[in-house]
Design a protein around this motif. Sequence first.
Motif, mmCIF file in Angstrom:
data_model
loop_
_atom_site.group_PDB
_atom_site.id
_atom_site.type_symbol
_atom_site.label_atom_id
_atom_site.label_comp_id
_atom_site.label_asym_id
_atom_site.label_seq_id
_atom_site.Cartn_x
_atom_site.Cartn_y
_atom_site.Cartn_z
ATOM 1 N N GLY A 184 35.733 84.784 33.286
ATOM 2 C CA GLY A 184 37.077 85.278 33.601
ATOM 3 C C GLY A 184 37.249 85.465 35.097
ATOM 4 O O GLY A 184 37.090 84.536 35.890
ATOM 5 N N SER A 185 37.523 86.707 35.504
ATOM 6 C CA SER A 185 37.735 87.019 36.926
ATOM 7 C C SER A 185 36.431 87.107 37.707
ATOM 8 O O SER A 185 36.441 87.085 38.938
ATOM 9 C CB SER A 185 38.435 88.372 37.036
ATOM 10 N N GLY A 186 35.309 87.330 37.003
ATOM 11 C CA GLY A 186 34.018 87.535 37.681
ATOM 12 C C GLY A 186 33.651 89.012 37.831
ATOM 13 O O GLY A 186 32.563 89.347 38.300
ATOM 14 N N ILE A 208 29.083 81.967 32.186
ATOM 15 C CA ILE A 208 29.713 80.692 31.795
ATOM 16 C C ILE A 208 31.200 80.904 31.516
ATOM 17 O O ILE A 208 31.578 81.882 30.859
ATOM 18 C CB ILE A 208 29.040 80.118 30.519
ATOM 19 N N GLU A 209 32.021 79.974 31.996
ATOM 20 C CA GLU A 209 33.476 80.039 31.781
ATOM 21 C C GLU A 209 33.979 78.660 31.367
ATOM 22 O O GLU A 209 33.583 77.649 31.938
ATOM 23 C CB GLU A 209 34.170 80.512 33.069
ATOM 24 N N ARG A 210 34.896 78.632 30.388
ATOM 25 C CA ARG A 210 35.379 77.338 29.879
ATOM 26 C C ARG A 210 36.623 76.818 30.595
ATOM 27 O O ARG A 210 37.019 75.677 30.388
ATOM 28 C CB ARG A 210 35.630 77.398 28.368
ATOM 29 N N ASP A 224 31.172 75.311 27.766
ATOM 30 C CA ASP A 224 31.286 76.078 26.524
ATOM 31 C C ASP A 224 30.096 77.037 26.387
ATOM 32 O O ASP A 224 28.971 76.618 26.126
ATOM 33 C CB ASP A 224 31.335 75.100 25.342
ATOM 34 N N GLY A 225 30.375 78.324 26.531
ATOM 35 C CA GLY A 225 29.316 79.326 26.466
ATOM 36 C C GLY A 225 28.789 79.600 25.068
ATOM 37 O O GLY A 225 27.759 80.260 24.930
ATOM 38 N N THR A 226 29.487 79.132 24.036
ATOM 39 C CA THR A 226 29.003 79.449 22.674
ATOM 40 C C THR A 226 27.650 78.799 22.405
ATOM 41 O O THR A 226 26.934 79.220 21.502
ATOM 42 C CB THR A 226 30.004 79.023 21.567
ATOM 43 N N LEU A 245 37.182 83.605 21.669
ATOM 44 C CA LEU A 245 36.061 82.787 22.142
ATOM 45 C C LEU A 245 36.269 81.389 21.556
ATOM 46 O O LEU A 245 36.225 81.201 20.334
ATOM 47 C CB LEU A 245 34.740 83.374 21.626
ATOM 48 N N ILE A 246 36.519 80.433 22.427
ATOM 49 C CA ILE A 246 36.859 79.090 21.954
ATOM 50 C C ILE A 246 35.729 78.129 22.284
ATOM 51 O O ILE A 246 35.292 78.041 23.436
ATOM 52 C CB ILE A 246 38.186 78.625 22.607
ATOM 53 N N GLY A 247 35.230 77.435 21.268
ATOM 54 C CA GLY A 247 34.146 76.500 21.533
ATOM 55 C C GLY A 247 33.469 76.057 20.247
ATOM 56 O O GLY A 247 33.895 76.423 19.143
HETATM 57 N N1 SAM Z 1 34.378 89.054 31.746
HETATM 58 C C1 SAM Z 1 35.684 88.762 32.279
HETATM 59 C C2 SAM Z 1 36.000 89.543 33.508
HETATM 60 O O1 SAM Z 1 35.186 90.377 33.923
HETATM 61 O O2 SAM Z 1 37.071 89.285 34.074
HETATM 62 C C3 SAM Z 1 36.784 88.908 31.259
HETATM 63 C C4 SAM Z 1 36.793 87.793 30.355
HETATM 64 S S1 SAM Z 1 38.228 87.416 29.453
HETATM 65 C C5 SAM Z 1 38.495 88.830 28.480
HETATM 66 C C6 SAM Z 1 37.449 86.217 28.362
HETATM 67 C C7 SAM Z 1 37.068 84.943 29.042
HETATM 68 O O3 SAM Z 1 36.285 84.179 28.119
HETATM 69 C C8 SAM Z 1 38.237 84.064 29.439
HETATM 70 O O4 SAM Z 1 38.195 83.775 30.787
HETATM 71 C C9 SAM Z 1 38.050 82.820 28.577
HETATM 72 O O5 SAM Z 1 38.508 81.636 29.196
HETATM 73 C C10 SAM Z 1 36.560 82.819 28.367
HETATM 74 N N2 SAM Z 1 36.056 82.031 27.238
HETATM 75 C C11 SAM Z 1 36.556 81.906 25.987
HETATM 76 N N3 SAM Z 1 35.789 81.095 25.239
HETATM 77 C C12 SAM Z 1 34.758 80.700 26.044
HETATM 78 C C13 SAM Z 1 33.621 79.863 25.858
HETATM 79 N N4 SAM Z 1 33.362 79.241 24.703
HETATM 80 N N5 SAM Z 1 32.784 79.683 26.905
HETATM 81 C C14 SAM Z 1 33.021 80.296 28.094
HETATM 82 N N6 SAM Z 1 34.081 81.080 28.330
HETATM 83 C C15 SAM Z 1 34.931 81.298 27.316
#
Ligand code: SAM
Length: 218
Positions: A88-90, A106-108, A135-137, A208-210
């Motif tokens: 997400g934002s980091g 990991i970020e998608r 894909d982090g899954t 969580l998409i993947g």
């Molecule tokens: N941890 C983040 C932060 O500190 O800002 C907040 C994360 S946000 C609630 C969830 C994040 O998970 C989104 O950026 C989304 O794109 C990512 N995400 C969803 N499915 C994912 C996947 N399979 N692999 C990696 N990132 C994924």
Amino acid sequence: MNRQYQDARNQLIDSLRKRGIVNEHVLQAMLNVPREQFVSKPFKQRAYEDVALPIDKHQTISQPFTVARMTELLEIKPGDSILEIGTGSGYQAAILAEMGVKVFTIERHFELYNEARRVLKDLYPDKPIQSRFGDGTIGWAEFAPFQGIIVTAGAPEIPESLLKQLAIGGHCIIPVGNERSQVMHCIIREDEQSFADYPLEDVSFVPLIGKQGWSGDQ
Ligand code: SAM
């Protein structure tokens, strides 16, 4: 440092303490990380409200209480390797790095991966933070096992790959449920074959998409 942000950050940490966050290392890390750097301009004034805020790609930076709670549940020790799914934002990655662990995140979404990497590199050029786009899954097998895995998006079920990459004694913190509401789970790997699964409070995360998550293109 901007005094206004500093005061707001102090107040936020006090409120987290009042809400039951007891791990002083977590509270100190949250005191050290400038959350305003992880939100976009229109939201900077709200950076220290205890709420999730919008980021690009219809995603969110998690609520500070949730970040603190999940970090506390990881039971981190300095030097641990921690895998985060959903950079997400980091911000969560920065909190982990402040706690002295090696961070793998990991970020998608490419745009989010790129921007978070830039902010993290600017703020923490010397901290061990590795970012990956994908894909982090399916985890990050190359750097497994991880003493902690934190999933910051809601999963339909616990991805098998992540459990395989958890070290014995390690904690996996993951929201599991439907696309709107989930239950936070703390899974502890007891030995090679067995896992203890503790369902905790209700939460609400973006999906969580993947491969081992929801299908979709959000
Ligand atoms: N941890 C983040 C932060 O500190 O800002 C907040 C994360 S946000 C609630 C969830 C994040 O998970 C989104 O950026 C989304 O794109 C990512 N995400 C969803 N499915 C994912 C996947 N399979 N692999 C990696 N990132 C994924």
